[in-house]
Scaffold this motif. Sequence first.
Motif, mmCIF file in Angstrom:
data_model
loop_
_atom_site.group_PDB
_atom_site.id
_atom_site.type_symbol
_atom_site.label_atom_id
_atom_site.label_comp_id
_atom_site.label_asym_id
_atom_site.label_seq_id
_atom_site.Cartn_x
_atom_site.Cartn_y
_atom_site.Cartn_z
ATOM 1 N N TYR A 206 0.834 -1.211 0.000
ATOM 2 C CA TYR A 206 0.000 0.000 0.000
ATOM 3 C C TYR A 206 0.868 1.260 0.000
ATOM 4 C CZ TYR A 206 -4.612 -2.106 0.931
ATOM 5 O OH TYR A 206 -5.802 -2.780 0.834
ATOM 6 N N GLN A 207 1.894 1.264 0.838
ATOM 7 C CA GLN A 207 2.738 2.455 0.969
ATOM 8 C C GLN A 207 3.470 2.773 -0.328
ATOM 9 O OE1 GLN A 207 4.519 3.151 5.270
ATOM 10 N NE2 GLN A 207 4.927 1.068 4.623
ATOM 11 N N ILE A 208 4.020 1.745 -0.971
ATOM 12 C CA ILE A 208 4.750 1.967 -2.227
ATOM 13 C C ILE A 208 3.828 2.578 -3.278
ATOM 14 C CG2 ILE A 208 5.865 0.797 -4.169
ATOM 15 C CD1 ILE A 208 7.093 -1.143 -2.173
ATOM 16 N N ILE A 209 2.620 2.013 -3.401
ATOM 17 C CA ILE A 209 1.663 2.519 -4.395
ATOM 18 C C ILE A 209 1.330 3.977 -4.132
ATOM 19 C CG2 ILE A 209 -0.728 2.308 -5.182
ATOM 20 C CD1 ILE A 209 1.085 0.224 -6.362
ATOM 21 N N LEU A 210 0.984 4.308 -2.892
ATOM 22 C CA LEU A 210 0.592 5.677 -2.567
ATOM 23 C C LEU A 210 1.771 6.630 -2.673
ATOM 24 C CD1 LEU A 210 -1.754 4.944 0.471
ATOM 25 C CD2 LEU A 210 -2.446 5.775 -1.786
ATOM 26 N N PHE A 211 2.934 6.211 -2.207
ATOM 27 C CA PHE A 211 4.117 7.072 -2.208
ATOM 28 C C PHE A 211 4.526 7.473 -3.618
ATOM 29 C CE2 PHE A 211 8.752 7.740 -2.132
ATOM 30 C CZ PHE A 211 8.849 8.715 -1.146
ATOM 31 N N ARG B 69 -5.428 -4.547 9.580
ATOM 32 C CA ARG B 69 -5.899 -3.349 10.276
ATOM 33 C C ARG B 69 -5.334 -2.120 9.571
ATOM 34 N NH1 ARG B 69 -8.683 -6.659 11.250
ATOM 35 N NH2 ARG B 69 -9.136 -7.762 13.197
ATOM 36 N N TYR B 70 -6.198 -1.193 9.239
ATOM 37 C CA TYR B 70 -5.822 -0.058 8.390
ATOM 38 C C TYR B 70 -5.362 1.176 9.163
ATOM 39 C CZ TYR B 70 -7.558 -2.412 4.231
ATOM 40 O OH TYR B 70 -7.729 -3.289 3.182
ATOM 41 N N TYR B 71 -5.272 1.095 10.470
ATOM 42 C CA TYR B 71 -4.954 2.289 11.263
ATOM 43 C C TYR B 71 -3.598 2.881 10.870
ATOM 44 C CZ TYR B 71 -3.984 5.300 15.266
ATOM 45 O OH TYR B 71 -3.658 6.369 16.059
ATOM 46 N N PHE B 72 -2.578 2.021 10.795
ATOM 47 C CA PHE B 72 -1.234 2.527 10.497
ATOM 48 C C PHE B 72 -1.161 3.124 9.087
ATOM 49 C CE2 PHE B 72 2.984 1.942 8.617
ATOM 50 C CZ PHE B 72 3.746 2.701 9.495
ATOM 51 N N LYS C 146 -2.613 6.590 8.878
ATOM 52 C CA LYS C 146 -1.684 7.621 9.385
ATOM 53 C C LYS C 146 -0.584 7.900 8.368
ATOM 54 C CE LYS C 146 -0.209 6.052 13.269
ATOM 55 N NZ LYS C 146 0.524 6.068 14.558
ATOM 56 N N ARG C 147 -0.044 6.845 7.782
ATOM 57 C CA ARG C 147 1.023 7.025 6.798
ATOM 58 C C ARG C 147 0.502 7.730 5.552
ATOM 59 N NH1 ARG C 147 5.887 4.572 6.575
ATOM 60 N NH2 ARG C 147 5.904 5.168 8.753
ATOM 61 N N SER C 148 -0.739 7.435 5.166
ATOM 62 C CA SER C 148 -1.351 8.077 3.997
ATOM 63 C C SER C 148 -1.497 9.582 4.208
ATOM 64 C CB SER C 148 -2.723 7.466 3.706
ATOM 65 O OG SER C 148 -2.613 6.108 3.401
#
Length: 541
Positions: free
Chosen positions: A338-343, A458-461, A464-466
């Motif tokens: 998820y992070q790579i895609i959004l970043f 769990r999507y909490y982290f 926050k990163r998003s």
Amino acid sequence: MTDAKLVRGTMILTASIFISKILGLIYIFPFKAIVGLEGLALYTYGYVPYTVLLSVATLGIPLAVSKFVSKYNSLGDYETGRRLFKSGLIVMSITGLVSFLILFLLAEPIANLVVDGKDLKGNSIEDVILTIRMVSVALLIVPIMSLIRGYFQGYQSMGPTAVSQVIEQIVRIIFILCLTFIIVHMMNGSVGLAVSFATFGAFVGALGGLTVLLIYWFKRRGNINKQIQESKVNHQLPLRKIYKELVSYALPLSFVGLAIPLYQLIDLLTFNNALMGVGYDQATAEEAFGAFAQAAHKLILIPVSIATAMSLTLLPTITKSFIDNDQSLLQKQVTQTYQIILFLTLPAAVGLSILAYPAYGTLFGLEDVHIGAAVLRYYAPVSVLFSLFAVTSAILQGINQQRFAVIGLLAGLLVKLSLNIYLIANFEAIGAIYATGLGYVTSLGVNIWAIGKHANYRYYFILKRSLLIVFFTAIMAFVIIAVKEFLTIWLPLDNRVYSFIVLLVTVLSGGVVYLYVSVRTNLAGQILGSRFKFLKKKARG
């Protein structure tokens, strides 16, 4: 198969896909200069139904065959994979022939749905029919080529697929650009005739790719035959069981891969008529369709290609973690994906949206920038949704819940189909973008929920990163807007050279700022540090 060989094979295949997509983007600039937006629209009229029927004819065969062959090869049963290959050649020949006949015979009904034969402006029905029939010929050999690629991949040999994909694209592009230039500029032929022959490039390119595969086959068949003769076991599965297992692998892969073509098919059948219903003539409607379905669409696929290529190597490990029931590692891998895609995708999409006018003017010229840039400005953000849908669907396949990706796609297509004509009638060309965006949001909602439920994610982290990625993207956007406004005081965007200078300086400025704040806060190191070690080193320094 060793881990090193797996990584090498994945990198080779990823690189070939990326090169093919970049080539597919670059050629559209000179092609558009030759045939114009109406020519691009005509090209799309042929390619969209071709792509849909090709996906149906091949049914996700390359990946499904590679999975099947790899499974039985690992059990020491090379004969079962060979039986699938031999019978598969016959099946793919039949499905290719049937698909060719369907598209060839349906060319006239499709043409009548797409263009108005009474309107003398724009593309004629005869041009559309010829274009569809010319591209349909490729269906005779592309399914066979897909089977051969899948068989090689089952032996963990990615080179044949990679090389044939690149050669296929190069041959197709050379054929398209040379022939359209000759017809339009040297023979003074019509754009309709030129585009019709351009779509025939799919067949010519496929011949090039098939030639490469046959060369590999004749070089390697001795070793393959030797392995078959040394097979330790033979499951002696009946063909009915073989194909039942193959289809169970292929259907979800095929259906999810149809996402963008099916969305484009809805636009193909509704876009022009909806615009003409609110007062557009056919030529103007086709220009808007060409800008939307080809020019802008090709540009927004840049961030999608980069993001999905970067995340691709994580997906096999997600499957392994799920099978091993390693929940901690699975959570970490999904978060990383998820992070790579959004970043990568979010800043690229926002930047492309802000710089729509200089980007479109530089790459496609200024004569229709008012149409193309307006479409690109609204379409660019949808690339984030494309990327997230592709990756979440792959994650669902990794955790053996691919049925939810299919359900999500069906729900999204229903939203698109229900709203497309209404939104185009109210917002013109931008309405089609709104309908696509709402459709993908619906599909993503299903995928995200399914991953949360079945991977216990769990999507909490990630939320926050998003927010942090969004904040850094906003800083970058502010810099891009400021630099762009400053430069256009002296370099107005009514000149292609000025547009290029503005585009180059603003992209560099925005990129440097985004990278700087990401590295200084160690965000880049945490997301990409495992791939690019220098990011972590700089952050610690």
